[in-house]
Write a protein that holds these residues in place. Sequence first.
Motif, PDB file in Angstrom:
ATOM      1  N   GLY A  33       0.818  -1.207   0.000  1.00 29.14           N
ATOM      2  CA  GLY A  33       0.000   0.000   0.000  1.00 29.14           C
ATOM      3  C   GLY A  33       0.857   1.265   0.000  1.00 29.14           C
ATOM      4  O   GLY A  33       0.356   2.355  -0.234  1.00 29.14           O
ATOM      5  N   TRP A  34       2.171   1.122   0.237  1.00 23.66           N
ATOM      6  CA  TRP A  34       3.063   2.293   0.232  1.00 23.66           C
ATOM      7  C   TRP A  34       3.147   2.862  -1.190  1.00 23.66           C
ATOM      8  O   TRP A  34       3.077   2.119  -2.175  1.00 23.66           O
ATOM      9  CB  TRP A  34       4.490   1.909   0.667  1.00 23.66           C
ATOM     10  CG  TRP A  34       4.633   1.464   2.084  1.00 23.66           C
ATOM     11  CD1 TRP A  34       3.633   1.278   2.995  1.00 23.66           C
ATOM     12  CD2 TRP A  34       5.861   1.114   2.745  1.00 23.66           C
ATOM     13  NE1 TRP A  34       4.163   0.851   4.188  1.00 23.66           N
ATOM     14  CE2 TRP A  34       5.524   0.743   4.062  1.00 23.66           C
ATOM     15  CE3 TRP A  34       7.198   1.080   2.357  1.00 23.66           C
ATOM     16  CZ2 TRP A  34       6.483   0.339   4.995  1.00 23.66           C
ATOM     17  CZ3 TRP A  34       8.157   0.684   3.278  1.00 23.66           C
ATOM     18  CH2 TRP A  34       7.801   0.324   4.586  1.00 23.66           C
ATOM     19  N   GLN A  35       3.336   4.193  -1.238  1.00 19.53           N
ATOM     20  CA  GLN A  35       3.597   4.854  -2.518  1.00 19.53           C
ATOM     21  C   GLN A  35       5.102   4.965  -2.661  1.00 19.53           C
ATOM     22  O   GLN A  35       5.791   5.248  -1.687  1.00 19.53           O
ATOM     23  CB  GLN A  35       3.034   6.281  -2.499  1.00 19.53           C
ATOM     24  CG  GLN A  35       1.583   6.399  -2.128  1.00 19.53           C
ATOM     25  CD  GLN A  35       0.683   6.091  -3.306  1.00 19.53           C
ATOM     26  OE1 GLN A  35       1.072   6.278  -4.452  1.00 19.53           O
ATOM     27  NE2 GLN A  35      -0.499   5.602  -3.015  1.00 19.53           N
ATOM     28  N   SER A  36       5.592   4.778  -3.888  1.00 18.66           N
ATOM     29  CA  SER A  36       7.042   4.820  -4.062  1.00 18.66           C
ATOM     30  C   SER A  36       7.431   5.434  -5.402  1.00 18.66           C
ATOM     31  O   SER A  36       6.778   5.178  -6.415  1.00 18.66           O
ATOM     32  CB  SER A  36       7.599   3.400  -3.967  1.00 18.66           C
ATOM     33  OG  SER A  36       8.914   3.381  -4.464  1.00 18.66           O
ATOM     34  N   PRO A  37       8.529   6.220  -5.404  1.00 13.73           N
ATOM     35  CA  PRO A  37       9.006   6.775  -6.679  1.00 13.73           C
ATOM     36  C   PRO A  37       9.830   5.765  -7.480  1.00 13.73           C
ATOM     37  O   PRO A  37      10.240   6.035  -8.596  1.00 13.73           O
ATOM     38  CB  PRO A  37       9.891   7.943  -6.228  1.00 13.73           C
ATOM     39  CG  PRO A  37      10.410   7.521  -4.892  1.00 13.73           C
ATOM     40  CD  PRO A  37       9.328   6.683  -4.256  1.00 13.73           C
ATOM     41  N   ILE A  38      10.089   4.588  -6.875  1.00  7.60           N
ATOM     42  CA  ILE A  38      10.954   3.592  -7.534  1.00  7.60           C
ATOM     43  C   ILE A  38      10.241   2.234  -7.551  1.00  7.60           C
ATOM     44  O   ILE A  38       9.511   1.885  -6.613  1.00  7.60           O
ATOM     45  CB  ILE A  38      12.336   3.507  -6.829  1.00  7.60           C
ATOM     46  CG1 ILE A  38      13.269   2.524  -7.554  1.00  7.60           C
ATOM     47  CG2 ILE A  38      12.224   3.179  -5.363  1.00  7.60           C
ATOM     48  CD1 ILE A  38      14.728   2.595  -7.087  1.00  7.60           C
ATOM     49  N   TYR A  39      10.491   1.492  -8.622  1.00  6.59           N
ATOM     50  CA  TYR A  39       9.944   0.131  -8.730  1.00  6.59           C
ATOM     51  C   TYR A  39      11.015  -0.752  -9.342  1.00  6.59           C
ATOM     52  O   TYR A  39      11.674  -0.362 -10.313  1.00  6.59           O
ATOM     53  CB  TYR A  39       8.693   0.124  -9.620  1.00  6.59           C
ATOM     54  CG  TYR A  39       7.836  -1.103  -9.421  1.00  6.59           C
ATOM     55  CD1 TYR A  39       6.946  -1.193  -8.355  1.00  6.59           C
ATOM     56  CD2 TYR A  39       7.921  -2.184 -10.304  1.00  6.59           C
ATOM     57  CE1 TYR A  39       6.154  -2.315  -8.166  1.00  6.59           C
ATOM     58  CE2 TYR A  39       7.127  -3.309 -10.121  1.00  6.59           C
ATOM     59  CZ  TYR A  39       6.250  -3.369  -9.053  1.00  6.59           C
ATOM     60  OH  TYR A  39       5.471  -4.490  -8.868  1.00  6.59           O
ATOM     61  N   CYS A  40      11.197  -1.903  -8.744  1.00  9.16           N
ATOM     62  CA  CYS A  40      12.185  -2.857  -9.244  1.00  9.16           C
ATOM     63  C   CYS A  40      11.407  -4.067  -9.768  1.00  9.16           C
ATOM     64  O   CYS A  40      10.814  -4.798  -8.977  1.00  9.16           O
ATOM     65  CB  CYS A  40      13.104  -3.244  -8.084  1.00  9.16           C
ATOM     66  SG  CYS A  40      14.248  -4.563  -8.495  1.00  9.16           S
ATOM     67  N   ASP A  41      11.391  -4.213 -11.079  1.00  6.60           N
ATOM     68  CA  ASP A  41      10.581  -5.275 -11.682  1.00  6.60           C
ATOM     69  C   ASP A  41      11.469  -6.453 -12.108  1.00  6.60           C
ATOM     70  O   ASP A  41      11.843  -6.592 -13.271  1.00  6.60           O
ATOM     71  CB  ASP A  41       9.807  -4.716 -12.879  1.00  6.60           C
ATOM     72  CG  ASP A  41       8.757  -5.696 -13.352  1.00  6.60           C
ATOM     73  OD1 ASP A  41       8.688  -6.816 -12.804  1.00  6.60           O
ATOM     74  OD2 ASP A  41       8.002  -5.339 -14.267  1.00  6.60           O
ATOM     75  N   ASN A  42      11.750  -7.295 -11.131  1.00  7.32           N
ATOM     76  CA  ASN A  42      12.627  -8.450 -11.405  1.00  7.32           C
ATOM     77  C   ASN A  42      12.031  -9.429 -12.410  1.00  7.32           C
ATOM     78  O   ASN A  42      12.754 -10.256 -12.968  1.00  7.32           O
ATOM     79  CB  ASN A  42      12.882  -9.225 -10.108  1.00  7.32           C
ATOM     80  CG  ASN A  42      13.722  -8.437  -9.153  1.00  7.32           C
ATOM     81  OD1 ASN A  42      14.702  -7.824  -9.545  1.00  7.32           O
ATOM     82  ND2 ASN A  42      13.350  -8.440  -7.882  1.00  7.32           N
ATOM     83  N   ARG A  43      10.720  -9.332 -12.601  1.00  7.08           N
ATOM     84  CA  ARG A  43      10.063 -10.246 -13.556  1.00  7.08           C
ATOM     85  C   ARG A  43      10.659 -10.100 -14.943  1.00  7.08           C
ATOM     86  O   ARG A  43      10.698 -11.057 -15.726  1.00  7.08           O
ATOM     87  CB  ARG A  43       8.556  -9.955 -13.606  1.00  7.08           C
ATOM     88  CG  ARG A  43       7.878 -10.075 -12.244  1.00  7.08           C
ATOM     89  CD  ARG A  43       6.581  -9.291 -12.197  1.00  7.08           C
ATOM     90  NE  ARG A  43       6.065  -9.177 -10.831  1.00  7.08           N
ATOM     91  CZ  ARG A  43       6.420  -8.198  -9.992  1.00  7.08           C
ATOM     92  NH1 ARG A  43       7.275  -7.254 -10.376  1.00  7.08           N
ATOM     93  NH2 ARG A  43       5.940  -8.164  -8.773  1.00  7.08           N
ATOM     94  N   VAL A  44      11.120  -8.880 -15.254  1.00  4.88           N
ATOM     95  CA  VAL A  44      11.709  -8.586 -16.566  1.00  4.88           C
ATOM     96  C   VAL A  44      12.938  -9.468 -16.832  1.00  4.88           C
ATOM     97  O   VAL A  44      13.216  -9.832 -17.978  1.00  4.88           O
ATOM     98  CB  VAL A  44      12.111  -7.078 -16.629  1.00  4.88           C
ATOM     99  CG1 VAL A  44      12.861  -6.740 -17.895  1.00  4.88           C
ATOM    100  CG2 VAL A  44      10.883  -6.197 -16.481  1.00  4.88           C
TER     101      VAL A  44
END
Length: 212
Positions: A33-44
């Motif tokens: 539920g946290w808002q974040s300016p960063i996302y790490c998409d390991n699925r890629v």
Amino acid sequence: MDTRLISQKIAEKLLEIEAIKLSPDQPFRWSSGWQSPIYCDNRVALAFPAVRTLIKAALAERIKASFPNVEVIAGVATAGIAQGALVADLLGLPFGYVRPEPKKHGMGNQIEGPVPVGKNVVVLEDLISTGGSSLKAVKALTDSGANVVGAIAIFTYGFEVAASAFDAANVPLEVLSHYQTLIETALEKSYISKKQVELLNQWRLSPETWGQ
Ligand SMILES: O=P(O)(O)OC[C@H]1O[C@H](OP(=O)(O)OP(=O)(O)O)[C@H](O)[C@@H]1O
Ligand SMILES: O=C(O)c1cc(=O)[nH]c(=O)[nH]1
């Protein structure tokens, strides 16, 4: 390869394949539920065979070193499923996965695959933010009679809340790469500017309230 080099190498690769996204103006909403300016998409990483193999080999090596009595790998759905299956295959171990909650039709399972009653299980997750998803999987396994000997993830944000939660649950956690290494690498290789680092530093002061 030593753990620092692995952390750097994986950070480098995640940046190279654009698995790391920055979007301060339209923040990402995390699972917690946290808002974040960063996302790490390991699925890629699964789309890049060389990166996928690097991660798989590093996870397998760390599991052998840190949890030598492992008998079963359990992936955390969904991002831990493919990575977990690859690692289990490399280690020649059984694999199953754990849903966030029991399925509402069919077999009604939360744990898919034979329930590893009495077996030494390592829970494999792609990423740790608060640790809530992994620890939910740990609880489901433990409640079903499995012996969870540890957890492992590709990446962690290194939040205190996650470290305390794993400590409280008495589950040793191993992680290949870390937020701090990622940011240092990103800055050094000019993927991000000093201004963006300042924004990220600001976010990290209070990630649970940032963006509200
Ligand atoms: O440490 P936490 O605060 O629990 O956050 C990390 C979890 O969030 C993401 O999963 P998500 O819920 O987005 O689902 P997915 O794996 O199905 O994409 C990620 O894959 C972890 O499972
Ligand atoms: O906490 C999350 O939901 C989360 C954060 C992140 O950077 N990447 C991801 O896949 N999930």
